[in-house]
Design a protein around this motif. Structure first.
Motif, PDB file in Angstrom:
ATOM      1  N   ALA A 108      -4.373 -15.368  21.448  1.00  0.00           N
ATOM      2  CA  ALA A 108      -3.043 -15.503  22.059  1.00  0.00           C
ATOM      3  C   ALA A 108      -2.611 -14.233  22.791  1.00  0.00           C
ATOM      4  N   ASN A 109      -3.610 -13.511  23.330  1.00  0.00           N
ATOM      5  CA  ASN A 109      -3.341 -12.314  24.117  1.00  0.00           C
ATOM      6  C   ASN A 109      -2.574 -11.252  23.322  1.00  0.00           C
ATOM      7  N   THR A 110      -2.856 -11.138  22.052  1.00  0.00           N
ATOM      8  CA  THR A 110      -2.188 -10.169  21.192  1.00  0.00           C
ATOM      9  C   THR A 110      -3.136  -9.009  20.878  1.00  0.00           C
ATOM     10  N   THR A 111      -2.559  -7.883  20.451  1.00  0.00           N
ATOM     11  CA  THR A 111      -3.365  -6.747  20.012  1.00  0.00           C
ATOM     12  C   THR A 111      -3.702  -6.924  18.530  1.00  0.00           C
ATOM     13  N   TYR A 112      -4.683  -6.166  18.089  1.00  0.00           N
ATOM     14  CA  TYR A 112      -5.095  -6.242  16.679  1.00  0.00           C
ATOM     15  C   TYR A 112      -3.941  -5.821  15.771  1.00  0.00           C
ATOM     16  N   LEU A 113      -3.192  -4.805  16.175  1.00  0.00           N
ATOM     17  CA  LEU A 113      -2.084  -4.320  15.370  1.00  0.00           C
ATOM     18  C   LEU A 113      -0.938  -5.331  15.333  1.00  0.00           C
ATOM     19  N   GLU A 114      -0.733  -6.074  16.408  1.00  0.00           N
ATOM     20  CA  GLU A 114       0.291  -7.117  16.399  1.00  0.00           C
ATOM     21  C   GLU A 114      -0.078  -8.243  15.440  1.00  0.00           C
ATOM     22  N   ARG A 115      -1.369  -8.509  15.331  1.00  0.00           N
ATOM     23  CA  ARG A 115      -1.817  -9.572  14.404  1.00  0.00           C
ATOM     24  C   ARG A 115      -1.818  -9.093  12.956  1.00  0.00           C
ATOM     25  N   HIS A 116      -1.977  -7.784  12.780  1.00  0.00           N
ATOM     26  CA  HIS A 116      -2.032  -7.238  11.417  1.00  0.00           C
ATOM     27  C   HIS A 116      -1.117  -6.013  11.313  1.00  0.00           C
ATOM     28  N   PRO A 117       0.199  -6.208  11.364  1.00  0.00           N
ATOM     29  CA  PRO A 117       1.125  -5.067  11.371  1.00  0.00           C
ATOM     30  C   PRO A 117       1.052  -4.223  10.103  1.00  0.00           C
ATOM     31  N   GLY A 118       0.558  -4.812   9.025  1.00  0.00           N
ATOM     32  CA  GLY A 118       0.464  -4.058   7.779  1.00  0.00           C
ATOM     33  C   GLY A 118      -0.512  -2.914   7.837  1.00  0.00           C
ATOM     34  N   LEU A 119      -1.411  -2.917   8.846  1.00  0.00           N
ATOM     35  CA  LEU A 119      -2.384  -1.840   8.984  1.00  0.00           C
ATOM     36  C   LEU A 119      -1.720  -0.529   9.407  1.00  0.00           C
ATOM     37  N   LYS A 120      -0.545  -0.625  10.010  1.00  0.00           N
ATOM     38  CA  LYS A 120       0.154   0.572  10.469  1.00  0.00           C
ATOM     39  C   LYS A 120       0.498   1.479   9.296  1.00  0.00           C
ATOM     40  N   HIS A 121       0.974   0.866   8.225  1.00  0.00           N
ATOM     41  CA  HIS A 121       1.304   1.614   7.017  1.00  0.00           C
ATOM     42  C   HIS A 121       1.410   0.654   5.850  1.00  0.00           C
ATOM     43  N   SER A 122       0.656   0.944   4.794  1.00  0.00           N
ATOM     44  CA  SER A 122       0.657   0.064   3.617  1.00  0.00           C
ATOM     45  C   SER A 122       1.863   0.297   2.733  1.00  0.00           C
ATOM     46  N   GLY A 123       2.602   1.391   3.012  1.00  0.00           N
ATOM     47  CA  GLY A 123       3.727   1.733   2.157  1.00  0.00           C
ATOM     48  C   GLY A 123       3.311   2.611   0.985  1.00  0.00           C
ATOM     49  N   ARG A 124       2.026   2.988   0.947  1.00  0.00           N
ATOM     50  CA  ARG A 124       1.535   3.825  -0.152  1.00  0.00           C
ATOM     51  C   ARG A 124       1.072   5.165   0.421  1.00  0.00           C
ATOM     52  N   ALA A 125       1.817   6.197   0.143  1.00  0.00           N
ATOM     53  CA  ALA A 125       1.505   7.514   0.691  1.00  0.00           C
ATOM     54  C   ALA A 125       0.336   8.145  -0.059  1.00  0.00           C
ATOM     55  N   PHE A 126      -0.399   8.990   0.641  1.00  0.00           N
ATOM     56  CA  PHE A 126      -1.520   9.713   0.043  1.00  0.00           C
ATOM     57  C   PHE A 126      -1.023  11.046  -0.499  1.00  0.00           C
ATOM     58  N   ASP A 127      -1.171  11.242  -1.809  1.00  0.00           N
ATOM     59  CA  ASP A 127      -0.811  12.514  -2.417  1.00  0.00           C
ATOM     60  C   ASP A 127      -1.602  12.683  -3.710  1.00  0.00           C
ATOM     61  N   LEU A 128      -1.516  13.853  -4.309  1.00  0.00           N
ATOM     62  CA  LEU A 128      -2.297  14.160  -5.502  1.00  0.00           C
ATOM     63  C   LEU A 128      -1.911  13.285  -6.690  1.00  0.00           C
ATOM     64  N   VAL A 129      -0.648  12.884  -6.753  1.00  0.00           N
ATOM     65  CA  VAL A 129      -0.158  12.130  -7.905  1.00  0.00           C
ATOM     66  C   VAL A 129      -0.790  10.751  -7.973  1.00  0.00           C
ATOM     67  N   THR A 130      -1.224  10.223  -6.830  1.00  0.00           N
ATOM     68  CA  THR A 130      -1.725   8.852  -6.809  1.00  0.00           C
ATOM     69  C   THR A 130      -3.048   8.696  -7.549  1.00  0.00           C
ATOM     70  N   PHE A 131      -3.756   9.796  -7.827  1.00  0.00           N
ATOM     71  CA  PHE A 131      -5.066   9.683  -8.471  1.00  0.00           C
ATOM     72  C   PHE A 131      -4.905   9.296  -9.934  1.00  0.00           C
ATOM     73  N   ASP A 132      -5.543   8.190 -10.324  1.00  0.00           N
ATOM     74  CA  ASP A 132      -5.414   7.640 -11.671  1.00  0.00           C
ATOM     75  C   ASP A 132      -6.771   7.718 -12.377  1.00  0.00           C
ATOM     76  N   GLU A 133      -6.936   8.716 -13.236  1.00  0.00           N
ATOM     77  CA  GLU A 133      -8.199   8.894 -13.948  1.00  0.00           C
ATOM     78  C   GLU A 133      -8.520   7.711 -14.859  1.00  0.00           C
ATOM     79  N   GLN A 134      -7.494   7.138 -15.472  1.00  0.00           N
ATOM     80  CA  GLN A 134      -7.731   6.018 -16.380  1.00  0.00           C
ATOM     81  C   GLN A 134      -8.271   4.806 -15.632  1.00  0.00           C
ATOM     82  N   ARG A 135      -7.833   4.625 -14.409  1.00  0.00           N
ATOM     83  CA  ARG A 135      -8.347   3.519 -13.603  1.00  0.00           C
ATOM     84  C   ARG A 135      -9.853   3.682 -13.371  1.00  0.00           C
ATOM     85  N   VAL A 136     -10.285   4.900 -13.146  1.00  0.00           N
ATOM     86  CA  VAL A 136     -11.710   5.175 -12.987  1.00  0.00           C
ATOM     87  C   VAL A 136     -12.448   4.884 -14.297  1.00  0.00           C
TER      88      VAL A 136
END
Length: 219
Positions: A108-136
């Protein structure tokens, strides 16, 4: 691996941390030695990212990405590139154009980002606190590995070496990880415990896996 973590850390800082990443079974995300514990994938898991591996030798499971890479490759004028820095910039610029400006008539003549706007930002910032050792730890605890004891009485898993005893040379043993105690446990086929590691081994191992996050913070 350290360089890959640095690059991905910069990507996550700009675009945020995704919820899933699909990968094949080759390095650096997969493990062709079938140990099932590639450090880069464990780092991603610690960041809260689900790593989804394709079945071995089935790149068609990631067909959209493969086609996208082919399109990107066709746009790059390799004959005019003489340095790795030029190649990096060219790939980045073309990828940015592909995602943000290229309009697909089949979509439909759209861009990839228009079809998948969530790729712009997932809402989850990258920082040291996000690392979860227990998950590993919980992920590693899902597996169980069979090893044959070497002539010098040792077995290895994910770069960690254990002494199972010379008397068991040539025999098969089972290795499993206890997520609660953070120790490796070696048993016989009947379940008899042979040896367990100290939790210091886990602390050293997870520090090495997490090192990319710390390196990124320093940079």
């Amino acid at each position: 691996m350290s360089e890959m973590r640095q690059v991905m850390g910069k990507i996550f800082t700009q675009w945020s941390v995704p919820r899933q990443i699909r990968a094949d079974n080759g390095r650096p995300f997969g493990d062709p030695q079938l140990e099932g514990l590639p450090p880069l994938a464990l780092w991603l898991i610690g960041l809260g990212i689900d790593v989804i591996w394709n079945r071995p030798r089935t790149p068609q499971q990631n067909a959209k990405v493969e086609r996208g890479q082919r399109t990107l490759s066709n746009w790059i004028e390799f004959s005019k590139i003489t340095t790795t820095d030029q190649l990096q910039k060219e790939v980045y610029d073309k990828a940015k154009f592909y995602f943000e400006q290229f309009r697909d008539r089949r979509q439909a003549n759209t861009t990839y980002l228009e079809r998948h706007p969530g790729l712009k930002h997932s809402g989850r910032a990258f920082d040291l606190v996000t690392f979860d050792e227990q998950r590993v730890a919980d992920f590693v605890a899902r597996g169980k590995w069979i090893r044959v004891v070497s002539k010098n009485g040792q077995v290895t898993i994910a770069g960690n070496r254990f002494n199972a005893g010379m008397k068991r040379s040539g025999q098969k043993v089972w290795l499993a990880f206890c997520a609660k105690e953070k120790v490796w446990i070696i048993t016989t086929s009947s379940g008899e415990e042979i040896k367990r590691s100290s939790d210091q081994l886990w602390r050293d191992w997870i520090a090495n896996i997490r090192g990319g996050t710390l390196d990124h913070a320093k940079g």
